[in-house]
Design an enzyme around this catalytic site. Structure first.
Site, PDB file in Angstrom:
ATOM      1  N   TRP A 201      59.383  -0.982 -32.912  1.00  0.00           N
ATOM      2  CA  TRP A 201      60.398  -0.021 -33.333  1.00  0.00           C
ATOM      3  C   TRP A 201      61.711  -0.328 -32.603  1.00  0.00           C
ATOM      4  CZ3 TRP A 201      63.023   3.572 -30.265  1.00  0.00           C
ATOM      5  CH2 TRP A 201      63.880   4.408 -30.981  1.00  0.00           C
ATOM      6  N   ASP A 368      70.636  13.451 -44.111  1.00  0.00           N
ATOM      7  CA  ASP A 368      69.364  12.906 -43.625  1.00  0.00           C
ATOM      8  C   ASP A 368      68.351  14.037 -43.436  1.00  0.00           C
ATOM      9  OD1 ASP A 368      67.548  11.235 -41.652  1.00  0.00           O
ATOM     10  OD2 ASP A 368      69.011   9.816 -42.423  1.00  0.00           O
ATOM     11  N   ASP A 369      67.410  13.830 -42.549  1.00  0.00           N
ATOM     12  CA  ASP A 369      66.302  14.748 -42.281  1.00  0.00           C
ATOM     13  C   ASP A 369      66.799  16.158 -41.943  1.00  0.00           C
ATOM     14  OD1 ASP A 369      63.849  15.709 -41.645  1.00  0.00           O
ATOM     15  OD2 ASP A 369      63.429  14.288 -40.030  1.00  0.00           O
ATOM     16  N   ARG A 445      54.408  11.686 -34.578  1.00  0.00           N
ATOM     17  CA  ARG A 445      55.591  12.547 -34.701  1.00  0.00           C
ATOM     18  C   ARG A 445      55.213  13.889 -35.361  1.00  0.00           C
ATOM     19  NH1 ARG A 445      61.125  11.650 -38.138  1.00  0.00           N
ATOM     20  NH2 ARG A 445      62.587  12.133 -36.518  1.00  0.00           N
ATOM     21  N   LYS A 478      67.389   8.063 -49.514  1.00  0.00           N
ATOM     22  CA  LYS A 478      66.822   7.311 -48.395  1.00  0.00           C
ATOM     23  C   LYS A 478      65.364   7.754 -48.299  1.00  0.00           C
ATOM     24  CE  LYS A 478      67.336   6.772 -43.371  1.00  0.00           C
ATOM     25  NZ  LYS A 478      68.145   7.231 -42.229  1.00  0.00           N
ATOM     26  N   ASP A 480      62.018   7.569 -46.458  1.00  0.00           N
ATOM     27  CA  ASP A 480      61.550   7.234 -45.111  1.00  0.00           C
ATOM     28  C   ASP A 480      60.026   7.252 -45.039  1.00  0.00           C
ATOM     29  OD1 ASP A 480      61.794   6.657 -42.419  1.00  0.00           O
ATOM     30  OD2 ASP A 480      63.254   8.237 -42.050  1.00  0.00           O
ATOM     31  N   ASP A 550      66.272   1.437 -36.599  1.00  0.00           N
ATOM     32  CA  ASP A 550      66.873   2.635 -36.004  1.00  0.00           C
ATOM     33  C   ASP A 550      67.812   2.258 -34.872  1.00  0.00           C
ATOM     34  OD1 ASP A 550      65.874   4.545 -37.636  1.00  0.00           O
ATOM     35  OD2 ASP A 550      64.217   5.140 -36.338  1.00  0.00           O
TER      36      ASP A 550
HETATM   37  C1  GLA Z   1      63.598   7.827 -39.065  1.00  0.00           C
HETATM   38  C2  GLA Z   1      64.721   7.035 -39.691  1.00  0.00           C
HETATM   39  C3  GLA Z   1      66.047   7.571 -39.200  1.00  0.00           C
HETATM   40  C4  GLA Z   1      66.162   9.030 -39.560  1.00  0.00           C
HETATM   41  C5  GLA Z   1      64.983   9.800 -38.971  1.00  0.00           C
HETATM   42  C6  GLA Z   1      64.960  11.232 -39.463  1.00  0.00           C
HETATM   43  O1  GLA Z   1      63.514   7.594 -37.702  1.00  0.00           O
HETATM   44  O2  GLA Z   1      64.582   5.688 -39.424  1.00  0.00           O
HETATM   45  O3  GLA Z   1      67.106   6.829 -39.772  1.00  0.00           O
HETATM   46  O4  GLA Z   1      66.192   9.162 -40.951  1.00  0.00           O
HETATM   47  O5  GLA Z   1      63.746   9.204 -39.323  1.00  0.00           O
HETATM   48  O6  GLA Z   1      63.904  11.919 -38.977  1.00  0.00           O
END
Ligand code: GLA
Length: 743
Positions: A201, A368-369, A445, A478, A480, A550
């Protein structure tokens, strides 16, 4: 032009184009033998001298009275388990009576123009029948009544051969496939350096090399995704090969799940490469009249080193693996809010970030999230794909309309394959996660993996995503995937089919991708798996770009993007400018260096531009203007690696336009030095007789100067500031824009 010839007298197949030859023949025992893969050679009726039989003691022979024919020493195309070959097989089939032996005899062949589709699996394709030729060789085992079809496609351009296998149970009893590789290739010697892309990672796809020796070398995944640890890609290069010269063969598997790529060197230095679904844990029950399709493997031969190989992969994967509306379109410059806010945002805050981005020229804002269910941190909400009304009172629809009203497009994050125990989805369907009876389920997670081998699970997620996508103004997704699979077991499958779950899971992921990309053909998909945990050709078929890592630090990204470029086109590499100190390594790099690295990818920002100074905003605006002007060149030009971050303090790479009139060189130096040596770098791909204007240092040079004596990259300030020159610091970088002068 691609061609496939069958010489019926010698039962020899010769696949060739102007660059490569691939030759096989039917062996004395009816199996298919491998004779040659390499630079193009003349066609002949008889290449049987390449079947290197040899009387060697202490082995087992196929024919009574003949002490030369042992499969142990003969190069083959799809070797079986357990007869006279003691090396690892390409196929292993378990019969009901416990036998694992098979004996696949040549039956017939078929040749066609173009390339047939692989049902349910991503694969390269052709747009017209003259782009490639496909050979299907049919083999049959009369005891198990199993039929094997070996598919070989040779493309007209580049040293490309793609391979896949289809297995049919034509018998009356079920069998179990324990190994069914996509590719097996026996090479006559072992004088190769094995190169792989490995990491973890946030440091994905670092280049690793080792010399082949007798024994086994392999990379694989047992995590359910292709993984951060090893990419489904490997290169064999001759010891004297480098970026620009020498023989290399790249192997790439178009698959996103558990894979294995292996080299086995035997005691006589023959090298067997196998690539396909990881046999570890794999057990596919094949009922009578059922068939099994393996994923596709791609081999690229180059005699112009790694750059030649990569350029072939880039062209093939950009034009004939990636699909759809975005395939040939320059990618929108985006601003993603993840590192700007993490879970801490409101609708107004998002709009504020987007508005500033718009002012700077950004075209797409990505949420995003954290926008759905009770997702206030990473412990809840996955699976509840409905907007959190406390944060987003007008829902995704309302927010997306506000963003569009600013004059931008709107994008959204999903993690479709996961759920948290604290979610309505899990509370309603606790049996929908992958989990082994009587065992505790490990989390990653705080999340659990949905059983995508079940159609009703995929249907349910599709319905939720479809709803949001159809009612809101969404231009980008996106997608994931933030954990690996453990305790893999499906409540919906019987005991003797549990070895199918990992593969069925990936088929479910592909199915959801296929449905969504068909229903929303203009939506741009970006794949992601905690950064680059599933950055593979399988994903590229559905999502033309992927979040590479990331780790958004510019220095770390040099290695990540350099390694990634070995196989994957620049247009597929998700790369953004983020804040300093960087959130992964806490390093401070200059803003221009962060952009200079991110240009060689899809480009965007992963920060709140409101927090930048006036001066920095000025720089950002210039960066965006520059990227808009040259993104086609960055993303679709011919890419050359010139200096490796794995070998020194400097990294250099460049892109050249198709007409060779424009080129951009990216030069990066990690640590500054004092009173340093003169430095220059020989460029590639320019027109020798053309005069190029260099806008970075206002010089003019002919292509042959730049390619032969090189581009001078020495600092004018190496220890002392001369005149009004700006002194360099650590993490320095430059972009050289070269334009052909009209003559
Ligand atoms: C992963 C993705 C990040 C982001 C987070 C959100 O780690 O790689 O870019 O989207 O999740 O939880």
């Amino acid at each position: 032009m691609a061609n496939i010839i069958f010489h019926s007298n010698t039962k020899t197949f010769h696949l060739y184009n102007h660059q490569i030859s691939y030759i096989m023949c039917v062996l004395e025992n009816g199996h298919l033998g491998q004779l040659y893969y390499g630079k193009k050679i003349h066609d002949k009726e008889d290449f049987s001298y390449l079947v290197e039989k040899c009387g060697r003691p202490m082995t087992s022979y196929v024919f009574e009275g003949d002490r030369t024919f042992s499969l142990e020493h003969i190069r083959q195309e799809y070797p079986v388990y357990g007869s006279t070959d003691y090396r690892h097989p390409a196929v292993e089939i378990l019969q009901e009576n416990g036998s694992r032996i098979s004996d696949f005899q040549y039956q017939c062949y078929e040749i066609c123009g173009g390339k047939p589709k692989l049902n349910g699996l991503p694969a390269t394709y052709t747009e017209s029948d003259d782009e490639a030729m496909t050979l299907c060789v049919v083999l049959y085992d009369k005891v198990t009544q199993m039929k094997v079809e070996l598919f070989y496609t040779i493309f007209e351009k580049g040293g490309v051969i793609t391979r896949s296998v289809k297995l049919y149970n034509e018998g009356t009893r079920p069998v179990h496939l324990l190994t069914a590789m996509s590719l097996s290739l026996d090479l006559p010697d072992k004088e190769y350096v094995w190169m792989q892309l490995s990491g973890a990672w946030s440091r994905e796809r670092h280049v690793k090399n080792r010399m082949l020796e007798p024994g086994i070398v392999a990379i694989d995944s047992m995590r359910g995704n292709s993984s951060h640890e090893h990419n489904p890609f490997m290169v064999l290069k001759r010891p004297n090969a480098d970026e620009n010269n020498g023989e290399v063969i790249g192997f790439s598997l178009i698959y996103s799940g558990n894979f294995r790529i292996q080299a086995e060197v035997d005691t006589h230095d023959v090298t067997r490469i196998t690539a396909g679904i990881n046999p570890a844990g794999f057990d596919w029950k094949l009922e009578p009249r059922e068939s099994f399709q393996t994923p596709e493997a791609v081999m690229v031969y180059s005699d112009t080193g790694l750059n030649g190989m990569s350029q072939t992969f880039h062209r093939l994967y950009r034009k004939r693996l990636a699909r759809g509306y975005w395939r040939d379109r320059p990618r929108p410059i985006l601003n993603n809010n993840w590192e700007a806010t993490y879970f801490d945002f409101t609708e107004d805050r998002l709009v504020e970030i987007a508005a500033k981005a718009k002012e700077c020229g950004v075209e797409l804002f990505v949420l995003d999230d954290g926008w759905f269910g009770e997702r206030n941190n990473d412990q809840a909400g996955l699976g509840d794909w409905i907007a959190n009304r406390e944060r987003l009172p007008r829902g995704i629809k309302g927010l997306s309309e506000r963003i569009e009203a600013l004059g931008m497009k709107f994008g959204l994050w999903f993690e479709p394959e996961m759920t948290n125990k604290d979610s309505d989805l899990y509370r309603a369907h606790p049996d929908w996660i992958l989990q082994t009876p009587e065992r505790s389920a490990s989390h990653g997670r705080y999340q659990y993996v949905l059983d995508f081998s079940r159609k009703e699970v995929v249907d349910c997620i599709y319905k939720m995503m479809y709803q949001i996508l159809s009612e809101s103004r969404i231009s980008y997704i996106k997608w994931d995937m933030n954990r690996s699979i453990t305790e893999c077991y499906s409540a919906a499958l019987p005991a003797d089919r549990q070895g199918e779950v990992f593969h069925r899971y990936i088929l479910g992921v592909y199915d959801l991708y296929e449905r969504l990309t068909s229903a929303f053909p203009q939506v741009l998909f970006e794949s992601c798996a905690s950064g680059g945990g599933r950055f593979d050709p399988g994903m590229l078929y559905y999502a033309p770009q992927g979040w590479a890592s990331d780790d958004s630090d510019a220095v770390e990204r040099l290695k990540i993007q350099y390694g990634t470029s070995m196989c994957y086109p620049i247009s597929s590499i998700g790369s953004h400018v983020s804040v300093t100190p960087n959130h992964q390594v806490f390093r401070n790099t200059p803003l221009h260096t962060r952009a200079n690295v991110a240009y060689f990818g899809t480009f965007g920002y992963e920060l709140d531009l409101n927090k930048l100074s006036e001066k920095e905003i000025g720089q950002v605006k210039e960066q965006i203007t520059f990227m808009k002007e040259y993104r086609e060149l960055f993303q679709f030009g011919t890419f050359y690696r010139l200096k490796s971050p794995f070998e020194g303090n400097e990294t250099v790479w460049m892109v050249v336009s198709e007409d060779q009139n424009t080129a951009i060189v990216g030069w990066y130096r990690v640590l500054n030095g004092v009173n340093m040596s003169y430095s220059r770098v020989q460029l590639k791909g320019l027109k020798a007789d053309t005069l190029y204007e260099n806008t970075q240092n206002n010089t003019e040079n002919y292509g042959d100067e730049l390619m032969n004596l090189g581009l001078i990259t020495t600092d004018v300030t190496s220890g002392e500031v001369v005149g009004d020159a700006v002194p360099c610091t650590d993490f320095e970088s430059r972009i050289y824009l070269l334009k052909a002068k009209e003559q």
